[in-house]
Design a protein around this motif. Structure first.
Motif: not given
Ligand SMILES: Nc1ncnc2c1ncn2[C@@H]1O[C@H](COP(=O)(O)OP(=O)(O)OP(=O)(O)O)[C@@H](O)[C@H]1O
Ligand SMILES: [Mg+2]
Lengths: 408, 229
Positions: A294-304
């Motif tokens: 569910x949080x793929x985008x959020x986690x991607x953003x955090x890594x970014x």
């Protein structure tokens, strides 16, 4: 700190899902802890009963008596020894006994029994058998009447006797001659251990001494009750030093299975909890995988924006542990109340009781769980959380930030 | 010296049936304090270019130098730290951590950089005030409008004083009023803090505000106009 805050708040993002997981963990723990407490309570009762009815905490014998119950192999100067022992630090009460094998006979039947000759006053300080006689079934040598005997309900049934019935006891006396006397039943007891019940009868020391022609000062057994049973082996070895001519044994030497019971229960509880936590672990893994998805985008953003893998991993692990801990907390509170409540009122399984008593357990049991068990289980839950978070966290780390960003 | 130097940068996606030359040999550089827009039709390679400048994607060939340092040589975990300390990002959406308040979101990067608490507090409040959200510091993202969320994102990108800020279509989801507000704020901060802003856009109003407009098509720069002040 910030990761902890995020992890904690993340749990409550999907309230229903978290509630389901928390409920699952809580009920798993309630089941596990309550069952453990129940088993533990039964085991402890068994141990305490054995102390109170059979073994006391320490027993002294003439080493030769212990071999084959030879009437002549006695402890000498018993009175002096009782006095000395009662002064030892940690000793609560002490008594002596005569012990002899006999045939118990009635008009109907003969049975082999162990006759125990006791001093009513000190016997009651060391052993609790007198509590196992209910008011309708007489008493434990309250009257001064001569040649009184206390037997078990089970034996009474076998011999077809009642209160006030007579039983003839026959045995070899001190000089090897066959002798006997009639005893009147004044009390009928019942313990949780029916085989033991059938084989033991109790008479007064003075009555038995006369029949056996044993002189004053000699006895077969000294029984010692301590303030703290865990001190038994220590105090027993002290006594060994004082009376090197005697055999001193603590309860774990008299009944080695008693210490097995506790160890065995420990292992059972351990296995039981591991199974429950293992099953819960799988549920947690599954939930956390859903969370990551569910949080793929959020986690991607955090890594970014610069959150490194260690921190991502830690954040997911913290969230998993916290989730598991909330469940554990709820479960432990409920368990604590249940165990307290049933520990007071007891659980009655009298429908199964006959079977239980033939192996020495009570029909009513009182669940107990030592406080350190809760700490133990909390640590196990944390470990489960850590292990369960590894796979989801690795999945999260495999996310490619640019790809999750692009699908924004 | 330029903050960013892009040399013969190429990105070819070859997992597809026909390889896509998303970025096809771009040479470009940015100086400190620039306010530059990258424009071009959909699929022209804007996002790909920004992602490579930001160290989010590895170029197929060519290099990106940030203050003279070639970031295409860094490992992916080194790149995360590099991004943390040097680049501010503003995305089209999903910029903010939903469970944190505006203030906590702005603090996030400074927290990762282990800023001193009082310094961080001052900076956070100051920057939230300059994006016009001084009264919403304790609101969660879902209590803010899209435009307000983007302003928080800009505040977060800026708060830690990075080398430059990359914004891929920051106004794509905003109405014209919010777009204007956001641009004014970006412009103001660009001047006040002298931080380089590079953003991509489809929106003509955004293009109008930029002081430099780079147009790309088919992965190539077709024009690069610096407006006179
Ligand atoms: N992961 C990928 N695999 C294959 N092709 C890709 C991938 N990512 C982008 N592309 C292609 O690369 C080209 C450039 O894409 P890019 O996203 O950079 O364009 P863009 O200018 O940002 O477009 P838009 O304005 O629509 O955002 C497009 O043709 C796109 O289909
Ligand atoms: Mg794009």
């Amino acid at each position: 700190m910030m990761l902890l805050k995020i992890a904690w708040r993340n749990i409550w993002r999907s309230k229903t899902r978290s509630a389901v997981v928390i409920f699952a963990i809580a009920s798993g723990l309630v089941g596990g802890l309550f069952a453990s407490a129940w088993m533990n309570g039964m085991a402890q009762q068994r141990v305490v009963n054995t102390f109170s009815i059979e073994t006391a905490h320490i027993q002294l014998h003439n080493p030769k008596f212990a071999e084959n119950f030879d009437v002549k192999k006695t402890i000498l100067s018993t009175e002096e020894k009782l006095k000395e022992i009662s002064k030892i630090e940690g000793v609560k009460a002490v008594t002596s006994r005569l012990i002899i094998s006999a045939m118990a006979a009635t008009a109907n039947k003969n049975m082999g029994v162990t006759v125990v000759g006791i001093h009513p006053k000190t016997e009651k300080e060391v052993f609790g058998l007198y509590k196992k006689i209910d008011t309708a079934n007489g008493n434990f040598f309250i009257s001064k009447k001569k040649n009184a005997i206390v037997i078990s309900k089970a034996l009474a049934k076998e011999l077809k006797v009642r209160l006030k019935s007579k039983i003839i006891l026959t045995f070899q006396d001190y000089n090897g001659e066959i002798t006997g006397a009639a005893f009147k039943v004044i009390g009928i007891f019942k313990t949780d251990n029916s085989p033991w019940d059938k084989s033991h009868v109790f008479v007064k020391d003075i009555d038995l001494r006369k029949v056996l022609e044993i002189t004053k000062g000699q006895s077969h057994e000294i029984d010692i009750l301590l303030n703290d049973y865990t001190q038994a082996s220590l105090i027993s070895s002290d006594i060994k030093n004082i009376y090197p001519e005697l055999l001193s044994e603590d309860w774990s030497e008299i009944q080695p299975y008693l210490s097995f019971i506790t160890e065995y229960m420990d292992i059972m509880m351990g296995v039981f909890m591991l199974i429950i936590l293992g099953a819960l672990g799988f549920g947690i893994v599954n939930t956390m995988l859903m969370v990551i998805l569910e949080r793929t985008k959020e986690l991607g953003m955090l890594m970014a924006i610069g959150m490194n893998k260690k921190r991502i991993f830690l954040m997911i692990m913290l969230e998993t542990i916290l989730l598991a801990l909330v469940g554990a907390f709820v479960g432990e509170i409920i368990s604590m109340f249940l165990i307290k409540y049933f520990g007071r009122v007891g659980i009655n399984i009298s429908s199964l009781a006959e079977g239980m008593e033939s192996v020495g357990y009570s029909a009513i049991s009182y669940p107990v769980l030592e406080p350190y068990r809760y700490i133990q289980i909390t640590i196990l839950v944390i470990l489960t959380g850590i292990i369960a978070s590894i796979y989801p966290a690795i999945k999260a780390l495999k996310l490619n930030p640019s790809e999750s960003i692009r699908t924004l | 010296m330029s903050v960013i130097q892009v040399k013969n940068l190429t990105k070819i996606y070859s997992e597809t049936e026909v390889p896509v030359h998303a970025v096809n040999g771009i040479d470009i550089s940015f100086d400190k304090g620039e306010f530059a827009a990258i424009v071009g039709p959909s699929g022209s390679g804007k996002t790909t270019l920004l992602n490579m400048i930001g160290g989010l994607e590895h170029p197929t060939s060519g290099s990106v130098l940030v203050n003279g340092k070639d970031i295409s040589e860094l490992s992916s975990s080194k790149l995360i730290d590099f991004r943390l300390y040097n680049i501010g990002f503003v995305f089209q959406a999903y910029n903010l951590i939903p469970v944190l308040t505006a203030k906590e979101n702005v603090e996030f990067i400074m927290q990762l950089q282990n800023w001193d608490k009082t310094k961080m507090d001052k900076r956070t409040i100051g920057i939230l005030e300059s994006v016009g959200l001084g009264d919403r510091i304790n609101s969660k993202p879902n209590q803010l409008s899209g435009g307000q969320q983007q302003r928080v994102a800009v505040a977060r990108a800026l708060a830690s004083k990075p080398q430059f800020i990359l914004a891929d279509e920051p106004t794509a989801n905003l109405d014209s009023k919010s777009t204007n507000q956001l641009l004014e704020i970006m412009e103001k901060l660009n001047k006040e803090e002298n931080i380089t802003f590079i953003f991509s856009t489809h929106d003509q109003r955004v293009v109008d505000k930029a002081r430099r407009v780079i147009t790309i098509d088919d992965g190539k720069v077709v024009s690069d106009i610096v407006k006179k002040v």
